[in-house]
Scaffold this motif. Structure first.
Motif, PDB file in Angstrom:
ATOM      1  N   PRO A  61       0.803  -1.234   0.000  1.00 25.10           N
ATOM      2  CA  PRO A  61       0.000   0.000   0.000  1.00 25.10           C
ATOM      3  C   PRO A  61       0.837   1.286   0.000  1.00 25.10           C
ATOM      4  N   GLU A  62       2.098   1.183  -0.399  1.00 28.47           N
ATOM      5  CA  GLU A  62       2.936   2.382  -0.425  1.00 28.47           C
ATOM      6  C   GLU A  62       2.406   3.399  -1.428  1.00 28.47           C
ATOM      7  N   VAL A  63       1.734   2.912  -2.476  1.00 27.05           N
ATOM      8  CA  VAL A  63       1.028   3.793  -3.397  1.00 27.05           C
ATOM      9  C   VAL A  63      -0.467   3.536  -3.232  1.00 27.05           C
ATOM     10  N   VAL A  64      -1.265   4.552  -3.524  1.00 26.77           N
ATOM     11  CA  VAL A  64      -2.720   4.418  -3.441  1.00 26.77           C
ATOM     12  C   VAL A  64      -3.246   4.033  -4.815  1.00 26.77           C
ATOM     13  N   TRP A  65      -4.037   2.988  -4.872  1.00 21.46           N
ATOM     14  CA  TRP A  65      -4.619   2.544  -6.135  1.00 21.46           C
ATOM     15  C   TRP A  65      -6.127   2.766  -6.132  1.00 21.46           C
ATOM     16  N   GLU A  66      -6.580   3.645  -6.993  1.00 22.66           N
ATOM     17  CA  GLU A  66      -8.010   3.840  -7.211  1.00 22.66           C
ATOM     18  C   GLU A  66      -8.402   2.977  -8.409  1.00 22.66           C
ATOM     19  N   LYS A  67      -8.994   1.838  -8.112  1.00 23.85           N
ATOM     20  CA  LYS A  67      -9.301   0.843  -9.143  1.00 23.85           C
ATOM     21  C   LYS A  67     -10.568   1.233  -9.893  1.00 23.85           C
ATOM     22  N   ARG A  68     -10.393   2.064 -10.901  1.00 18.16           N
ATOM     23  CA  ARG A  68     -11.540   2.562 -11.656  1.00 18.16           C
ATOM     24  C   ARG A  68     -11.075   3.211 -12.949  1.00 18.16           C
ATOM     25  N   LYS A  69     -12.047   3.486 -13.824  1.00 13.11           N
ATOM     26  CA  LYS A  69     -11.767   4.236 -15.039  1.00 13.11           C
ATOM     27  C   LYS A  69     -11.856   5.721 -14.749  1.00 13.11           C
ATOM     28  N   LEU A  70     -11.147   6.485 -15.517  1.00  7.49           N
ATOM     29  CA  LEU A  70     -11.161   7.940 -15.351  1.00  7.49           C
ATOM     30  C   LEU A  70     -12.353   8.524 -16.106  1.00  7.49           C
ATOM     31  N   THR A  71     -13.004   9.476 -15.490  1.00  9.89           N
ATOM     32  CA  THR A  71     -14.068  10.188 -16.196  1.00  9.89           C
ATOM     33  C   THR A  71     -13.472  11.433 -16.839  1.00  9.89           C
ATOM     34  N   GLN A  72     -13.950  11.794 -18.010  1.00  5.72           N
ATOM     35  CA  GLN A  72     -13.357  12.895 -18.762  1.00  5.72           C
ATOM     36  C   GLN A  72     -13.494  14.241 -18.061  1.00  5.72           C
ATOM     37  N   ALA A  73     -14.411  14.348 -17.145  1.00 10.18           N
ATOM     38  CA  ALA A  73     -14.627  15.631 -16.471  1.00 10.18           C
ATOM     39  C   ALA A  73     -13.619  15.878 -15.351  1.00 10.18           C
ATOM     40  N   GLU A  74     -12.842  14.859 -15.001  1.00  6.81           N
ATOM     41  CA  GLU A  74     -11.944  14.980 -13.850  1.00  6.81           C
ATOM     42  C   GLU A  74     -10.739  15.876 -14.134  1.00  6.81           C
ATOM     43  N   THR A  75     -10.337  16.593 -13.102  1.00  3.10           N
ATOM     44  CA  THR A  75      -9.110  17.382 -13.125  1.00  3.10           C
ATOM     45  C   THR A  75      -8.336  17.090 -11.845  1.00  3.10           C
ATOM     46  N   PHE A  76      -7.057  17.395 -11.858  1.00  4.03           N
ATOM     47  CA  PHE A  76      -6.211  17.062 -10.714  1.00  4.03           C
ATOM     48  C   PHE A  76      -5.316  18.242 -10.353  1.00  4.03           C
ATOM     49  N   THR A  77      -5.056  18.372  -9.067  1.00  2.38           N
ATOM     50  CA  THR A  77      -4.237  19.488  -8.589  1.00  2.38           C
ATOM     51  C   THR A  77      -2.926  19.005  -7.976  1.00  2.38           C
ATOM     52  N   SER A  78      -2.562  17.756  -8.215  1.00  2.00           N
ATOM     53  CA  SER A  78      -1.315  17.221  -7.666  1.00  2.00           C
ATOM     54  C   SER A  78      -0.120  17.962  -8.249  1.00  2.00           C
ATOM     55  N   ASP A  79       1.018  17.840  -7.580  1.00  3.53           N
ATOM     56  CA  ASP A  79       2.234  18.512  -8.066  1.00  3.53           C
ATOM     57  C   ASP A  79       2.647  17.978  -9.437  1.00  3.53           C
ATOM     58  N   ILE A  80       2.473  16.678  -9.630  1.00  4.58           N
ATOM     59  CA  ILE A  80       2.868  16.032 -10.877  1.00  4.58           C
ATOM     60  C   ILE A  80       1.691  15.226 -11.418  1.00  4.58           C
ATOM     61  N   LEU A  81       1.421  15.365 -12.698  1.00  6.71           N
ATOM     62  CA  LEU A  81       0.401  14.566 -13.370  1.00  6.71           C
ATOM     63  C   LEU A  81       1.104  13.626 -14.339  1.00  6.71           C
ATOM     64  N   PHE A  82       1.040  12.340 -14.038  1.00  6.84           N
ATOM     65  CA  PHE A  82       1.728  11.315 -14.815  1.00  6.84           C
ATOM     66  C   PHE A  82       0.688  10.632 -15.700  1.00  6.84           C
ATOM     67  N   ILE A  83       0.786  10.841 -17.000  1.00  4.81           N
ATOM     68  CA  ILE A  83      -0.222  10.354 -17.938  1.00  4.81           C
ATOM     69  C   ILE A  83       0.346   9.190 -18.744  1.00  4.81           C
ATOM     70  N   SER A  84      -0.262   8.009 -18.601  1.00  5.31           N
ATOM     71  CA  SER A  84       0.288   6.837 -19.292  1.00  5.31           C
ATOM     72  C   SER A  84      -0.810   5.890 -19.774  1.00  5.31           C
ATOM     73  N   THR A  85      -1.916   6.448 -20.260  1.00  3.75           N
ATOM     74  CA  THR A  85      -2.966   5.597 -20.815  1.00  3.75           C
ATOM     75  C   THR A  85      -2.701   5.365 -22.301  1.00  3.75           C
ATOM     76  N   ASP A  86      -3.446   4.435 -22.905  1.00  2.00           N
ATOM     77  CA  ASP A  86      -3.307   4.174 -24.343  1.00  2.00           C
ATOM     78  C   ASP A  86      -4.363   4.917 -25.156  1.00  2.00           C
ATOM     79  N   ASP A  87      -5.015   5.876 -24.505  1.00  2.17           N
ATOM     80  CA  ASP A  87      -6.036   6.700 -25.163  1.00  2.17           C
ATOM     81  C   ASP A  87      -5.456   8.099 -25.402  1.00  2.17           C
ATOM     82  N   SER A  88      -4.966   8.345 -26.598  1.00  3.47           N
ATOM     83  CA  SER A  88      -4.306   9.616 -26.904  1.00  3.47           C
ATOM     84  C   SER A  88      -5.232  10.809 -26.720  1.00  3.47           C
TER      85      SER A  88
END
Length: 206
Positions: free
Chosen positions: A55-82
């Motif tokens: 559990p050193e990383v948090v896993w949210e086991k779900r699909k992303l909704t297109q309306a979501e935005t994030f305010t984290s320091d770093i946004l790491f994008i690695s999906t296969d949906d360009s």
């Protein structure tokens, strides 16, 4: 003028949102975790190499909704949906660092190849010219470090540095001059380095 500059970045306690849990995330996220980053991964599935980080990383086991935005320091994008990847970049928060696995030009930073030869750590980046050539560069640099006796010289200089910095009779400028002098071949290859250093210190402090 290059659009990338080399940096060593402290990510400890920095928040990271990783969208996608596949091969790219499995290769890069452990590096961020090792550096002390606080990582949350959003993905319906997770690569087996990342499962070991729970559990050193948090896993949210779900699909992303297109309306979501994030305010984290770093946004790491690695999906296969360009399309989704580009939408996430377009909605990125101000000042947020982006890593876009699908398009290096849209990333704010990259993960260079690293040659670890303690205490030396070298980052190697070819500008995308030919990444498969990196192992050869690492081999060349490793051989050069050993042939130049870098590790032994750094061990000597680490002791010298402590002696010079802790000497009460030297000014800041004198310490700087001595440290520079000790980093030269004239000092490092001298058969009586200890005596030479003590003489230099005496000459500076009188």
């Amino acid at each position: 003028m290059p659009d990338r500059i080399p940096l060593m970045v402290n990510v400890r306690e920095r928040s990271v949102t990783c969208v996608g849990g596949g091969k790219v995330a499995a290769k890069r996220i452990p590096i961020l975790v090792e550096g002390g980053a606080i990582v949350t991964i959003i993905s319906p599935t997770l690569h087996e190499n990342i499962l070991s980080l729970l559990p050193e990383v948090v896993w949210e086991k779900r699909k992303l909704t297109q309306a979501e935005t994030f305010t984290s320091d770093i946004l790491f994008i690695s999906t296969d949906d360009s399309l989704l990847n580009d939408e996430l970049i377009a909605k990125a928060a101000k000042g947020q660092w982006i890593y876009a696995a699908h398009d290096a030009k849209k990333s704010d930073f990259h993960f260079p190849a690293v040659l670890e030869e303690p205490p030396v750590s070298l980052s190697i980046y070819t500008g995308g010219a030919y990444p498969a050539y990196l192992p050869k560069i690492k081999s060349i640099l490793s051989k050069a470090l050993h042939e130049a006796n870098v590790h032994n010289e750094l061990k000597i200089l680490a002791e010298v540095r402590q002696m010079v910095l802790n000497h009460p009779s030297l000014s800041k400028e004198q310490r700087t001059e001595l440290l520079r002098a000790c980093a030269t071949d004239a000092f490092l290859q001298h058969p009586e380095k200890d005596q030479l250093l003590m003489r230099w210190i005496h000459e500076k402090s009188v």
